[in-house]
Design an enzyme around this catalytic site. Structure first.
Site, PDB file in Angstrom:
ATOM      1  N   ASP A 114       8.899 -31.602  14.097  1.00 53.07           N
ATOM      2  CA  ASP A 114      10.106 -31.222  13.364  1.00 53.07           C
ATOM      3  C   ASP A 114      10.402 -29.741  13.639  1.00 53.07           C
ATOM      4  O   ASP A 114       9.493 -28.980  13.984  1.00 53.07           O
ATOM      5  CB  ASP A 114       9.879 -31.437  11.853  1.00 53.07           C
ATOM      6  CG  ASP A 114      11.154 -31.276  11.045  1.00 53.07           C
ATOM      7  OD1 ASP A 114      11.061 -30.942   9.851  1.00 53.07           O
ATOM      8  OD2 ASP A 114      12.267 -31.457  11.613  1.00 53.07           O
ATOM      9  N   ASN A 115      11.665 -29.322  13.505  1.00 52.62           N
ATOM     10  CA  ASN A 115      12.042 -27.906  13.453  1.00 52.62           C
ATOM     11  C   ASN A 115      11.838 -27.104  14.726  1.00 52.62           C
ATOM     12  O   ASN A 115      11.685 -25.874  14.658  1.00 52.62           O
ATOM     13  CB  ASN A 115      11.265 -27.174  12.334  1.00 52.62           C
ATOM     14  CG  ASN A 115      11.272 -27.896  11.031  1.00 52.62           C
ATOM     15  OD1 ASN A 115      10.239 -28.348  10.559  1.00 52.62           O
ATOM     16  ND2 ASN A 115      12.446 -28.040  10.433  1.00 52.62           N
ATOM     17  N   LYS A 144       5.324 -23.204  11.981  1.00 52.57           N
ATOM     18  CA  LYS A 144       5.961 -23.327  13.306  1.00 52.57           C
ATOM     19  C   LYS A 144       5.197 -22.495  14.342  1.00 52.57           C
ATOM     20  O   LYS A 144       5.140 -22.861  15.510  1.00 52.57           O
ATOM     21  CB  LYS A 144       7.430 -22.900  13.237  1.00 52.57           C
ATOM     22  CG  LYS A 144       8.200 -23.508  12.049  1.00 52.57           C
ATOM     23  CD  LYS A 144       7.973 -25.016  11.909  1.00 52.57           C
ATOM     24  CE  LYS A 144       8.292 -25.517  10.513  1.00 52.57           C
ATOM     25  NZ  LYS A 144       7.809 -26.902  10.283  1.00 52.57           N
ATOM     26  N   GLU A 163      17.621 -30.449   7.240  1.00 54.75           N
ATOM     27  CA  GLU A 163      17.622 -31.388   6.124  1.00 54.75           C
ATOM     28  C   GLU A 163      18.516 -30.924   4.977  1.00 54.75           C
ATOM     29  O   GLU A 163      18.606 -29.736   4.668  1.00 54.75           O
ATOM     30  CB  GLU A 163      16.184 -31.606   5.610  1.00 54.75           C
ATOM     31  CG  GLU A 163      15.394 -30.352   5.275  1.00 54.75           C
ATOM     32  CD  GLU A 163      14.526 -29.886   6.413  1.00 54.75           C
ATOM     33  OE1 GLU A 163      14.891 -30.100   7.588  1.00 54.75           O
ATOM     34  OE2 GLU A 163      13.484 -29.271   6.160  1.00 54.75           O
ATOM     35  N   ASP A 168       4.622 -30.768  11.528  1.00 49.81           N
ATOM     36  CA  ASP A 168       5.646 -30.237  10.615  1.00 49.81           C
ATOM     37  C   ASP A 168       5.077 -29.148   9.713  1.00 49.81           C
ATOM     38  O   ASP A 168       5.498 -28.977   8.571  1.00 49.81           O
ATOM     39  CB  ASP A 168       6.207 -31.387   9.756  1.00 49.81           C
ATOM     40  CG  ASP A 168       7.482 -30.993   9.023  1.00 49.81           C
ATOM     41  OD1 ASP A 168       7.799 -31.656   8.004  1.00 49.81           O
ATOM     42  OD2 ASP A 168       8.150 -30.026   9.452  1.00 49.81           O
TER      43      ASP A 168
HETATM   44  O1  763 Z   1       8.056 -23.946   7.044  1.00 47.36           O
HETATM   45  C1  763 Z   1       8.289 -25.139   7.134  1.00 47.36           C
HETATM   46  N1  763 Z   1       7.287 -26.045   7.115  1.00 47.36           N
HETATM   47  C2  763 Z   1       5.881 -25.601   7.027  1.00 47.36           C
HETATM   48  C3  763 Z   1       5.431 -25.398   5.584  1.00 47.36           C
HETATM   49  C4  763 Z   1       4.111 -24.675   5.545  1.00 47.36           C
HETATM   50  O2  763 Z   1       3.095 -25.406   6.245  1.00 47.36           O
HETATM   51  C5  763 Z   1       1.812 -24.810   6.109  1.00 47.36           C
HETATM   52  N2  763 Z   1       0.798 -25.814   6.396  1.00 47.36           N
HETATM   53  C6  763 Z   1       0.815 -27.094   5.957  1.00 47.36           C
HETATM   54  C7  763 Z   1      -0.328 -27.715   6.400  1.00 47.36           C
HETATM   55  C8  763 Z   1      -1.076 -26.774   7.133  1.00 47.36           C
HETATM   56  C9  763 Z   1      -2.322 -26.819   7.797  1.00 47.36           C
HETATM   57  N3  763 Z   1      -2.797 -25.715   8.392  1.00 47.36           N
HETATM   58  C10 763 Z   1      -2.086 -24.554   8.376  1.00 47.36           C
HETATM   59  C11 763 Z   1      -0.836 -24.445   7.754  1.00 47.36           C
HETATM   60  C12 763 Z   1      -0.353 -25.589   7.118  1.00 47.36           C
HETATM   61  C13 763 Z   1       9.701 -25.619   7.222  1.00 47.36           C
HETATM   62  C14 763 Z   1      10.728 -24.701   6.945  1.00 47.36           C
HETATM   63  C15 763 Z   1      12.073 -25.100   6.986  1.00 47.36           C
HETATM   64  C16 763 Z   1      13.166 -24.121   6.706  1.00 47.36           C
HETATM   65  C17 763 Z   1      14.374 -24.188   7.412  1.00 47.36           C
HETATM   66  C18 763 Z   1      15.419 -23.283   7.150  1.00 47.36           C
HETATM   67  C19 763 Z   1      15.238 -22.304   6.186  1.00 47.36           C
HETATM   68  F1  763 Z   1      16.238 -21.425   5.925  1.00 47.36           F
HETATM   69  C20 763 Z   1      14.028 -22.220   5.469  1.00 47.36           C
HETATM   70  C21 763 Z   1      13.003 -23.125   5.727  1.00 47.36           C
HETATM   71  C22 763 Z   1      12.401 -26.437   7.292  1.00 47.36           C
HETATM   72  C23 763 Z   1      11.386 -27.332   7.576  1.00 47.36           C
HETATM   73  O3  763 Z   1      11.672 -28.629   7.888  1.00 47.36           O
HETATM   74  C24 763 Z   1      10.034 -26.938   7.556  1.00 47.36           C
HETATM   75  O4  763 Z   1       9.084 -27.875   7.869  1.00 47.36           O
HETATM   76 MG    MG Z   2       9.984 -29.588   8.747  1.00 53.75          MG
END
Ligand code: 763
Ligand code: MG
Length: 216
Positions: free
Chosen positions: A166-167, A142, A196, A139
């Site tokens: 997810d996603n 992406k 969500e 998660d």
């Molecule tokens: O971006 C999302 N999640 C990711 C966060 C960064 O993660 C960075 N990150 C966290 C550990 C880690 C370890 N290594 C590298 C990068 C690493 C994410 C985005 C949306 C979304 C849906 C619609 C919209 F209009 C806007 C946003 C929904 C979700 O459920 C998500 O999960």
């Molecule tokens: Mg997510």
């Protein structure tokens, strides 16, 4: 405002959720993000899919990529048997600290590793005295789903390991989705759901418009 969204979520949890009660922590996050401000937790609808897969898998060693506030971390940890180990990787140190406090408020014990998956996954074998992961929840970025899955395939997965992402359609991880659907190594299953916190529970900014503004 001075605080970050995860910190505002943490303050809400600390104010309204019962200490040591994981379900009340999940409900506090879900009500805050439905009514006050949207946040990218997996949420309750997709969270029920996560619950079902965890219960069916009964994993002993679990890895989560992308902790954020620790919502899905609490969802998973509350269903694990005693002795099971959950490791979650978060790259943002502030988010990792919020997650530790939300997980602690739920009365659960999780190892949060701070760093980038591409750096940490190759070190996990040596760092943790574990053989393979039985369950992985994906998660984070992406664009990193496929690359990190291939890193995991280098000796952190076994026949029968379950990956749940997810996603994969919104925002989308098309290369990951194609790989999982075509690789002979995997049986893939798609769970249709909804982003969500979008069913209007009344109150709070209209998340759709806000989200689109954020996205653009
Ligand atoms: O971006 C999302 N999640 C990711 C966060 C960064 O993660 C960075 N990150 C966290 C550990 C880690 C370890 N290594 C590298 C990068 C690493 C994410 C985005 C949306 C979304 C849906 C619609 C919209 F209009 C806007 C946003 C929904 C979700 O459920 C998500 O999960
Ligand atoms: Mg997510």
């Amino acid at each position: 405002s001075g605080t970050s969204r995860p910190v505002r979520i943490l303050h809400h949890v600390q104010k309204v959720a019962q200490y040591g009660d994981a379900q009340s922590v999940l409900s506090a996050v879900d009500s805050y993000c439905s009514k006050i401000e949207w946040a990218m937790n997996v949420g309750d609808l997709k969270g029920q899919i996560l619950d079902a897969v965890v219960l069916e898998t009964r994993p002993h060693y679990v890895l989560e990529l992308g902790t954020y506030c620790g919502y899905s971390t609490v969802r998973i940890a509350r269903l694990l048997p005693p002795g099971a180990r959950l490791f979650s990787i978060e790259m943002n140190p502030q988010y990792a600290q919020v997650a530790r406090e939300i997980i602690q408020h739920a009365g659960l014990d999780v190892d949060i590793l701070v760093g980038c998956t591409s750096d940490l996954i190759p070190q996990l074998k040596k760092k943790l005295d574990i053989e393979k992961f039985d369950f992985v929840f994906i998660d984070h970025w992406k664009v990193s789903y496929l690359r990190d899955t291939k890193l995991l395939e280098c000796d952190l997965l076994r026949p029968g390991s379950v990956l749940l992402a997810d996603n994969v359609t919104c925002p989308g991880a098309p290369d990951y989705l194609h790989y999982m659907r075509t690789s002979p190594r995997y049986e893939s299953q798609y769970f249709p759901s909804r982003l969500e916190y979008l069913s209007r529970g009344g109150g709070g900014a209209l998340p759709g418009i806000k989200l689109l503004l954020n996205v653009t």
